[in-house]
Scaffold this motif. Structure first.
Motif, short mmCIF file in Angstrom:
data_model
loop_
_atom_site.label_atom_id
_atom_site.label_comp_id
_atom_site.label_asym_id
_atom_site.label_seq_id
_atom_site.Cartn_x
_atom_site.Cartn_y
_atom_site.Cartn_z
N PRO A 277 -16.60 9.97 -9.01
CA PRO A 277 -15.71 10.62 -8.02
C PRO A 277 -15.24 9.67 -6.94
O PRO A 277 -14.08 9.72 -6.50
N THR A 278 -16.12 8.79 -6.47
CA THR A 278 -15.73 7.82 -5.44
C THR A 278 -14.68 6.86 -5.97
O THR A 278 -13.70 6.54 -5.28
N VAL A 279 -14.86 6.41 -7.21
CA VAL A 279 -13.89 5.48 -7.81
C VAL A 279 -12.53 6.14 -7.95
O VAL A 279 -11.49 5.52 -7.69
N ILE A 280 -12.51 7.39 -8.36
CA ILE A 280 -11.25 8.10 -8.52
C ILE A 280 -10.51 8.18 -7.17
O ILE A 280 -9.31 7.91 -7.08
N GLY A 281 -11.22 8.56 -6.11
CA GLY A 281 -10.61 8.64 -4.79
C GLY A 281 -10.10 7.29 -4.32
O GLY A 281 -9.01 7.18 -3.74
N THR A 282 -10.88 6.24 -4.58
CA THR A 282 -10.47 4.89 -4.18
C THR A 282 -9.23 4.46 -4.94
O THR A 282 -8.30 3.88 -4.37
N ALA A 283 -9.19 4.76 -6.23
CA ALA A 283 -8.03 4.40 -7.05
C ALA A 283 -6.79 5.16 -6.59
O ALA A 283 -5.67 4.60 -6.55
N GLN A 284 -6.96 6.43 -6.23
CA GLN A 284 -5.83 7.21 -5.72
C GLN A 284 -5.30 6.61 -4.43
O GLN A 284 -4.08 6.50 -4.24
N LEU B 212 -10.47 7.11 0.17
CA LEU B 212 -9.91 8.43 0.46
C LEU B 212 -10.38 8.95 1.81
O LEU B 212 -9.61 9.55 2.56
N THR B 213 -11.63 8.72 2.16
CA THR B 213 -12.16 9.16 3.45
C THR B 213 -11.86 8.15 4.55
O THR B 213 -11.45 8.52 5.66
N ARG B 214 -12.08 6.86 4.26
CA ARG B 214 -11.79 5.78 5.21
C ARG B 214 -11.00 4.71 4.48
O ARG B 214 -11.48 4.15 3.48
N CYS B 215 -9.82 4.41 4.96
CA CYS B 215 -8.97 3.37 4.37
C CYS B 215 -8.79 2.27 5.41
O CYS B 215 -8.14 2.47 6.44
N GLY B 216 -9.41 1.12 5.17
CA GLY B 216 -9.31 0.02 6.12
C GLY B 216 -7.97 -0.68 6.03
O GLY B 216 -7.37 -0.78 4.95
N PHE B 217 -7.47 -1.18 7.16
CA PHE B 217 -6.22 -1.94 7.16
C PHE B 217 -6.34 -3.10 8.15
O PHE B 217 -7.13 -3.05 9.10
N SER B 218 -5.59 -4.14 7.90
CA SER B 218 -5.55 -5.29 8.81
C SER B 218 -4.18 -5.92 8.73
O SER B 218 -3.47 -5.79 7.73
N VAL B 219 -3.82 -6.62 9.78
CA VAL B 219 -2.61 -7.45 9.79
C VAL B 219 -3.05 -8.86 10.19
O VAL B 219 -3.58 -9.05 11.29
N ARG C 128 -8.26 -4.58 -5.74
CA ARG C 128 -8.19 -4.05 -7.10
C ARG C 128 -9.44 -3.23 -7.37
O ARG C 128 -10.56 -3.69 -7.15
N VAL C 129 -9.25 -2.01 -7.83
CA VAL C 129 -10.36 -1.07 -8.00
C VAL C 129 -11.01 -1.25 -9.36
O VAL C 129 -10.32 -1.36 -10.38
N PHE C 130 -12.35 -1.27 -9.37
CA PHE C 130 -13.12 -1.35 -10.60
C PHE C 130 -13.98 -0.10 -10.74
O PHE C 130 -14.42 0.48 -9.75
N ALA C 131 -14.22 0.31 -12.00
CA ALA C 131 -15.07 1.47 -12.25
C ALA C 131 -16.50 1.16 -11.89
O ALA C 131 -17.01 0.07 -12.14
N GLN C 132 -17.17 2.13 -11.28
CA GLN C 132 -18.58 2.01 -10.94
C GLN C 132 -19.30 3.26 -11.43
O GLN C 132 -18.73 4.10 -12.11
N ASN C 133 -20.58 3.37 -11.10
CA ASN C 133 -21.34 4.53 -11.54
C ASN C 133 -20.90 5.81 -10.86
O ASN C 133 -20.94 6.89 -11.44
N ASN C 134 -20.46 5.70 -9.59
CA ASN C 134 -20.07 6.88 -8.83
C ASN C 134 -18.61 7.21 -9.14
O ASN C 134 -17.70 6.82 -8.41
N ALA D 10 -12.40 15.62 5.44
CA ALA D 10 -13.01 16.03 4.18
C ALA D 10 -12.68 17.47 3.81
O ALA D 10 -12.77 17.85 2.63
N ASP D 11 -12.30 18.29 4.80
CA ASP D 11 -12.02 19.70 4.50
C ASP D 11 -10.59 19.91 3.99
O ASP D 11 -10.23 21.03 3.61
N LEU D 12 -9.78 18.86 3.95
CA LEU D 12 -8.45 18.95 3.36
C LEU D 12 -8.54 18.74 1.85
O LEU D 12 -9.42 18.04 1.37
N ASP D 13 -7.59 19.33 1.12
CA ASP D 13 -7.58 19.07 -0.32
C ASP D 13 -7.05 17.66 -0.56
O ASP D 13 -6.44 17.03 0.32
N VAL D 14 -7.29 17.14 -1.76
CA VAL D 14 -6.94 15.75 -2.07
C VAL D 14 -5.46 15.47 -1.88
O VAL D 14 -5.09 14.44 -1.29
N PRO D 15 -4.55 16.32 -2.37
CA PRO D 15 -3.12 16.01 -2.17
C PRO D 15 -2.76 15.83 -0.70
O PRO D 15 -2.01 14.91 -0.34
#
Length: 203
Positions: free
Chosen positions: A74-81, A7-14, A66-72, A35-40
């Motif tokens: 909120p981070t997992v939710i953002g990554t999955a989104q 959500l904060t940093r999304c890596g990309f490559s070609v 593929r996203v897997f659940a971890q202890n953190n 970070a000061d923007l809302d999630v939507p």
């Protein structure tokens, strides 16, 4: 195109290449959202930037971690989104979407499904004949996803196609499935051999 969702940093490559051979890196970078923007609004930013990149590079496949659940949580939710946005972009532009687990990517790049980030980055640099791994780590992970798709994706697609034929025809094409399995075995051997050769090279 490889996408390391975040959500904060999304890596990309070609990445361009064929299985068993060192690929070429055409583009790499990170999409950042404030970070000061809302999630939507942050998700809209990701969608706009990924759509722009896909329209520019017209990739054959979009490879998303593929996203897997971890202890953190909120981070997992953002990554999955973020991963969902990447898959949406691919589907909207009629581009096949592949998902790879972190261990699959690590095994493809280093031969070890439990390799650390530093080891993956080091091998990415060697495979692509770079002086140093792409920075930040999100970018290097996206490149690793792209390489994994180039080296292993075609075999996976053949197996899935064979399975669909078997299911469609009532299970009467076991020979096609056997051929796909043999292709998979040979491809894994070629990829592992290529990984070992790259690993023996000096940085």
């Amino acid at each position: 195109m490889g996408v390391d969702p975040g959500l904060t940093r999304c890596g990309f490559s070609v990445v361009e290449g064929t299985p068993g051979r060192p690929p070429d890196l055409l583009a790499v970078g990170v999409i950042r959202t404030a970070a000061d923007l809302d999630v939507p609004r942050r998700l809209v930013t990701l969608e706009e930037e990924l759509s722009r990149l896909v329209s520019r590079w017209l990739p054959d496949v979009l490879a998303v971690e593929r996203v897997f659940a971890q202890n953190n949580t909120p981070t997992v939710i953002g990554t999955a989104q973020a991963a969902g946005i990447a898959m949406l972009v691919g589907a909207r532009q009629a581009i096949p979407v592949a998902q790879h687990t972190p261990s699959e990517v690590k095994a493809a790049i280093t031969g070890n499904g439990r390799a650390g980030k530093d080891q993956v980055g080091h091998m990415v640099a060697r495979v692509l004949r770079l002086d140093a791994p792409p920075k930040p780590a999100d970018a290097a992970d996206a490149v690793a996803l792209g390489i994994c798709q180039v080296w292993r994706g075609q075999t996976s697609n053949r197996i899935e196609e064979a399975l669909r034929r078997v299911e469609r025809d009532g299970g009467h094409h076991g020979s096609a499935l056997a051929r796909a399995a043999e292709l998979s075995r040979r491809q894994v051997e070629r990829v592992n051999a290529a990984t070992r050769r790259v690993g023996r090279r000096r940085p």
